[in-house]
Design an enzyme around this catalytic site. Structure first.
Site, mmCIF file in Angstrom:
data_model
loop_
_atom_site.group_PDB
_atom_site.id
_atom_site.type_symbol
_atom_site.label_atom_id
_atom_site.label_comp_id
_atom_site.label_asym_id
_atom_site.label_seq_id
_atom_site.Cartn_x
_atom_site.Cartn_y
_atom_site.Cartn_z
ATOM 1 N N GLY A 189 1.075 -1.076 -0.183
ATOM 2 C CA GLY A 189 -0.092 -0.267 0.157
ATOM 3 C C GLY A 189 1.266 1.219 -0.194
ATOM 4 O O GLY A 189 0.293 2.092 0.168
ATOM 5 N N ILE B 143 6.299 3.017 -2.977
ATOM 6 C CA ILE B 143 6.827 1.972 -4.086
ATOM 7 C C ILE B 143 6.295 0.707 -4.062
ATOM 8 O O ILE B 143 5.795 -0.050 -4.843
ATOM 9 C CB ILE B 143 8.547 1.486 -2.974
ATOM 10 C CG1 ILE B 143 9.433 2.802 -2.790
ATOM 11 C CG2 ILE B 143 9.471 0.950 -3.794
ATOM 12 C CD1 ILE B 143 9.036 3.304 -4.928
ATOM 13 N N LYS C 279 20.413 6.346 2.319
ATOM 14 C CA LYS C 279 20.539 6.287 3.882
ATOM 15 C C LYS C 279 20.960 4.767 4.603
ATOM 16 O O LYS C 279 21.617 5.095 5.882
ATOM 17 C CB LYS C 279 19.776 6.706 4.797
ATOM 18 C CG LYS C 279 18.309 7.582 4.176
ATOM 19 C CD LYS C 279 17.297 8.442 4.594
ATOM 20 C CE LYS C 279 17.397 9.596 3.635
ATOM 21 N NZ LYS C 279 16.741 10.042 2.421
ATOM 22 N N ASN D 9 16.243 8.915 -3.107
ATOM 23 C CA ASN D 9 14.792 9.623 -2.804
ATOM 24 C C ASN D 9 13.706 9.897 -3.898
ATOM 25 O O ASN D 9 14.443 9.297 -4.833
ATOM 26 C CB ASN D 9 14.863 11.065 -2.611
ATOM 27 C CG ASN D 9 15.652 11.305 -0.819
ATOM 28 O OD1 ASN D 9 14.657 11.450 0.407
ATOM 29 N ND2 ASN D 9 17.189 11.336 -1.274
ATOM 30 N N THR E 281 16.151 21.937 5.105
ATOM 31 C CA THR E 281 17.186 22.653 6.367
ATOM 32 C C THR E 281 18.250 23.309 6.223
ATOM 33 O O THR E 281 18.608 23.651 7.092
ATOM 34 C CB THR E 281 17.122 20.762 6.607
ATOM 35 O OG1 THR E 281 17.571 20.796 5.030
ATOM 36 C CG2 THR E 281 16.241 20.306 7.338
ATOM 37 N N ARG F 124 18.326 18.495 10.584
ATOM 38 C CA ARG F 124 17.969 17.650 11.633
ATOM 39 C C ARG F 124 18.100 16.090 12.307
ATOM 40 O O ARG F 124 19.237 16.275 11.751
ATOM 41 C CB ARG F 124 15.603 17.151 11.396
ATOM 42 C CG ARG F 124 15.077 18.661 11.051
ATOM 43 C CD ARG F 124 13.990 17.556 10.659
ATOM 44 N NE ARG F 124 13.814 16.992 9.301
ATOM 45 C CZ ARG F 124 13.195 16.494 8.607
ATOM 46 N NH1 ARG F 124 11.739 17.108 8.546
ATOM 47 N NH2 ARG F 124 12.816 16.308 7.294
ATOM 48 N N GLU G 224 19.911 13.171 10.271
ATOM 49 C CA GLU G 224 20.036 13.711 8.467
ATOM 50 C C GLU G 224 21.882 13.656 8.551
ATOM 51 O O GLU G 224 22.519 14.478 9.215
ATOM 52 C CB GLU G 224 19.429 14.899 8.188
ATOM 53 C CG GLU G 224 17.565 14.340 8.745
ATOM 54 C CD GLU G 224 16.712 15.891 7.790
ATOM 55 O OE1 GLU G 224 16.154 15.720 7.215
ATOM 56 O OE2 GLU G 224 17.131 16.818 8.121
#
Length: 644
Positions: A291, A294, A410, A447, A472, A540, A543
């Site tokens: 759902g 991706i 990441k 991303n 940011t 943040r 990050e």
């Protein structure tokens, strides 16, 4: 005007035109002195022409075309009709003149009236078209528009903008790189030069809107044109790709705003249909997290390859319900099973595997939001590590042929709980693959634009609210690709799998988040810092300024697909690693301990030695220093990936 009223109006107009054409033909034939003895023949000829002409116009459906779109096709039809009309009248007269001599019509009348009828009927339709176009042009509320691309698509756009009552724009000029078209006119609009003249033309012609009408243009070409247009305060729109224009028709609704996705500068992904069909076609495919952004796109694209059965697994009933509805509509003959389950619930997952016996598993279920997972680390570990462990071990136990883990950049040199949890998941899958008949692989990428966790929806909401747009850090960069693009490569990577590999997708060049935000503001019709402010909120927790695609230990090699690379297989001390993962799982079960958070991160650091965590977010200088150290040993390798 209704069709019935239009039919009456046009019929009366055409009757008058045909009648006048016959009268003028007689006037020309008799040098404007018809004489009383020709009155009967003239009356007969006029009635015959009008009756046969109207019948012919109705039978040939000449009253159906919209007059504002009248073209050469209508003129050719009128010529054919006039020719048949004169031939019919001549044959009718040839037989009748012996019965009623007073109705004898001179033969020279027919070619003369033929010419006048063509001029009259054709001229009336062209006049109506000109009047419509002129009235549209004079409407003060229409926006002055320049069309980039003077090919067939651009011409169709110009026609649609000129004649459509729904149009809010009016074309005033073309721009085209083809030197052969320069200084010429198309549909009365000048072709003013190549793309380098766009700023000058915008100022000279007071352009408000620009439409890019080059369906065959690559994303790189579109990005270059948009970059030029962005220097001026104009609205930019684009025509869909060639695949969307196969009907040859263009409507106002097809012309859409330029999206950030149009500016990524990469050509579409080429998928080897045979390879993909060989391992998906006829199989039972399980997609976890079906759902999500991706997972749902994976399900849509997998459905095209005719699997035997598609299992949509997720713990959110609403999202699973929506993707099931979508797939049943698009693929009514496909067997679809929706399974509401949590990958962290091993007993439930075992029951799912036993019931459906999937042949291929795409594991997309994961927590991906970095700051949220920093505040809720237990959930990241439960889903991303323990959930992956459950699905992977069950895939091995039930003899799944291929297991594809959807990972993230990441996971490379992680500084966040989300990142390190995905790195542990990668290691578990690759380690298990070294001792299993199942082909376990991981696919790592950056991303995706438009996903639920992407910055794009956030930026759009902020712009709609009038700003400010929050970034940011001005130097923060990320790799981006579209969801369909990423999913196509994930599916292709599954076809390349031989086992225990990590595939790295070509993400193109990294993009500054600050530039992305400013481009989106311009595409929305505003000027950054003038109409919409951009403010910097600070990095943040969890990050990094820069994301990477490779760890220090991973080299890369090309695959037979130009957009997919494979990292070197790592040897994992499986017994020690699996013992640490089990210890982590036990620690999670006893999370009420006071020192839980610190012990958990220390254990994660033991499993992933290059995991760096701090209690406070990195400062910009700390980030740059860390990244310089981390990149120093493999910067060249990353360049290989990003520049392909």
């Amino acid at each position: 005007m209704s069709y019935k009223n239009r039919l009456v109006f046009m019929g009366l107009l055409d009757a008058c035109i045909i009648c006048l054409a016959v009268v003028l033909a007689y006037q020309v034939r008799f040098d404007f002195d018809i004489g009383a003895h020709n009155t009967s023949a003239l009356l007969y000829a006029a009635i015959t022409h009008v009756a046969l002409g109207l019948a012919g116009l109705y039978i040939t459906r000449m009253y159906r075309p919209v007059l504002m779109f009248a073209s050469v096709a209508e003129l050719i039809a009128i010529i054919k009709l006039a020719t048949l009309l004169e031939l019919g009248c001549f044959l009718l007269q040839s037989g009748l003149q012996y019965v009623v001599p007073a109705f004898a019509v001179p033969r020279s009348i027919y070619p003369i009236s033929w010419a006048f009828i063509i001029i009259g009927l054709g001229g009336a339709r062209m006049t109506f078209k000109i009047i419509t176009a002129t009235s549209a042009k004079s409407r003060p509320n229409l926006r002055r528009t320049m069309i980039v691309g003077a090919g067939s698509a651009g011409v169709l756009v110009a026609k649609e903008l000129t004649h459509s009552p729904d149009s809010e724009q009016y074309p005033v000029a073309f721009i085209d790189d083809d030197k052969a078209k320069r200084n010429l006119q198309i549909l009365g609009l000048p072709v003013l030069g190549g793309r380098e003249r766009i700023p000058e033309v915008i100022r000279q012609y007071e352009i408000q809107d620009i439409i890019i009408a080059i369906p065959s243009a690559t994303k790189k070409e579109v990005a270059e044109i948009v970059e030029i247009c962005n220097r001026m305060k104009v609205s930019i729109k684009i025509l869909p790709k060639v695949s969307e224009l196969l009907s040859g028709k263009i409507s106002i609704k097809m012309i859409r705003d330029v999206k950030i996705e149009d500016l990524l500068g990469r050509d579409p992904v080429a998928v080897d249909l045979t390879e993909v069909s060989n391992y998906i076609g006829g199989e039972t495919i399980l997609v976890t997290g079906a759902g999500g952004s991706i997972g749902s796109e994976l399900s849509r694209q997998i459905a095209r390859y005719q699997p035997w059965k598609l299992l949509l697994l997720g713990h959110s009933e609403n999202s699973i319900f929506e993707i099931e509805l979508d797939l049943r509509k698009q693929h009514p003959h496909l067997q679809i099973e929706s399974v509401i389950a949590d990958v962290r619930d091993r007993r439930r997952m075992k029951a799912v595997f036993a019931a459906y016996l999937p042949g291929v598993v795409f594991h997309a279920a994961a927590h991906k939001h970095v700051p949220l997972m920093e505040r809720n680390p237990v959930e990241a570990i439960k889903t991303n590590i323990i959930g992956t462990k459950n699905v992977a071990e069950l895939s091995h136990h039930f003899g799944v042929s291929r297991f594809v883990l959807v990972s993230t950049d990441k996971a490379v040199n992680p500084v966040s709980v989300m990142g390190v949890s995905k790195r542990v998941a990668e290691m578990f899958v690759l380690g298990l693959g070294q001792r299993s008949q199942t082909k376990f692989v991981a696919v790592r990428f950056g991303n995706v634009l438009g996903s639920s966790g992407s910055v794009i929806p956030i930026f759009k909401r902020q712009i709609q609210q009038g700003g400010p747009v929050t970034v940011t850090h001005p130097e923060m960069v990320r790799y981006f690709m579209t969801i369909p693009e990423a999913v196509q490569l994930i599916i292709q990577a599954g076809a390349l799998a031989s086992g225990s590999e990590i595939f790295i997708l070509d993400m193109g060049k990294p993009i500054k988040i600050d530039k992305l935000a400013r481009d989106l503001i311009r595409l929305s019709g505003f000027e950054p810092e003038v109409d919409i402010k951009v403010i910097y909120t600070g990095i943040r927790p969890g990050e990094k300024l820069y994301e990477e695609l490779l760890t220090n230990e991973e080299g890369i090699a090309a695959t037979r697909h130009g957009r997919i690379f494979v990292g070197k297989q790592l040897q994992i001390a499986w017994h020690e690693f699996s013992r640490d993962v089990d210890q982590l799982e036990q620690l999670i079960e006893n999370e009420e301990e006071e020192r839980f958070d610190q012990e958990m991160k220390q254990l994660l650091r033991k499993i992933v030695p290059n995991y760096r965590y701090v209690q406070e977010p990195f400062s910009a200088e700390q980030q740059k220093k860390v990244m310089r150290v981390q990149n120093s040993s493999h910067h060249a390798k990353v360049e290989i990936v990003t520049n392909v």
